[in-house]
Design a protein around this motif. Structure first.
Motif, short mmCIF file in Angstrom:
data_model
loop_
_atom_site.label_atom_id
_atom_site.label_comp_id
_atom_site.label_asym_id
_atom_site.label_seq_id
_atom_site.Cartn_x
_atom_site.Cartn_y
_atom_site.Cartn_z
N UNK A 146 0.85 -1.20 0.00
CA UNK A 146 0.00 0.00 0.00
C UNK A 146 0.88 1.24 0.00
N UNK A 147 1.94 1.22 0.78
CA UNK A 147 2.87 2.35 0.83
C UNK A 147 3.47 2.62 -0.55
N UNK A 148 3.91 1.57 -1.24
CA UNK A 148 4.49 1.73 -2.57
C UNK A 148 3.45 2.24 -3.56
N UNK B 163 3.55 5.82 -5.79
CA UNK B 163 3.37 5.92 -7.24
C UNK B 163 2.17 6.81 -7.56
N UNK B 164 1.06 6.63 -6.85
CA UNK B 164 -0.14 7.43 -7.07
C UNK B 164 0.16 8.91 -6.83
N UNK B 165 0.88 9.20 -5.76
CA UNK B 165 1.21 10.59 -5.44
C UNK B 165 2.09 11.22 -6.51
N UNK C 71 -1.51 13.80 -5.04
CA UNK C 71 -2.34 13.60 -3.86
C UNK C 71 -2.32 12.11 -3.55
N UNK C 72 -2.76 11.75 -2.36
CA UNK C 72 -2.85 10.34 -1.99
C UNK C 72 -4.23 9.81 -2.36
N UNK C 73 -4.33 8.53 -2.61
CA UNK C 73 -5.60 7.93 -3.02
C UNK C 73 -6.15 6.93 -2.03
#
Length: 136
Positions: A56-58, A62-64, A69-71
Motif C-alpha cells: 500500500x505504501x508503494x 506511485x499514485x502521489x 495527492x494520496x488515493x
C-alpha cells in the motif's frame, strides 16, 4: 482335589494408573504448545499485514507521483491498478483479507494518509505519508 486359582495380569494392556499418567502428560504438553502456536499464528498474521502495508505504501508513492495527492483503495485499484482486486471498490475500507482488517484511519488528502491493519486480538500496524510502518 481342590483347584488353586491364581490371578495373573494380562500382558499387553494398560492399567488405569498408566492411562491417567499418559493423559496427564499429553495435557501438560498441550497446555504448553497451544499458547506457542497462537503466538506464532499472530506473528505470521502481523508479518503478512506489514507486507501488505508495504505494498500500500508503494502504491501510494506511485499514485502521489502521478496525481499529486494520496488515493483511497478505489483510486489505487480501479484507477491506477496499483493494488490487487481484493481492495477494488472499497474506498476507505475496511477491507478484510485473511482475517486482517485494513482501513484508512486518516482519509487521503494532498498531504497525508494513514492506513491501519488490525489483526484479531487487537494487535496491528500502520503506515502513513512518512513511509514508515509502525506497530500499534
Amino acid at each position: 482335589m481342590s483347584e488353586r486359582r491364581t490371578w495373573t495380569r494380562a500382558t499387553g494392556g494398560l492399567t488405569l494408573v498408566e492411562l491417567v499418567l499418559v493423559i496427564a502428560i499429553i495435557s501438560i504438553l498441550t497446555a504448553i504448545a497451544i499458547p506457542a502456536l497462537y503466538a506464532s499464528l499472530q506473528a505470521g498474521r502481523l508479518g503478512a499485514a506489514e507486507t501488505t502495508l508495504s505494498s500500500i505504501r508503494a502504491a501510494q508513492w506511485v499514485f502521489y507521483q502521478k496525481k499529486e495527492r494520496y488515493g483511497d483503495f478505489t483510486d489505487l485499484t480501479s484507477t491506477m491498478k496499483l493494488l490487487d482486486s481484493r481492495f477494488d471498490g472499497k474506498g476507505l475500507g475496511p477491507v478484510v483479507i485473511d482475517s486482517v482488517a485494513y482501513e484508512f484511519t486518516v482519509p487521503p488528502t494532498e498531504t497525508e494518509y494513514e492506513v491501519t491493519a488490525t489483526i484479531p486480538g487487537g494487535e496491528g500496524a500502520k503506515v502513513d505519508q512518512d513511509n514508515q510502518i509502525r506497530r500499534l
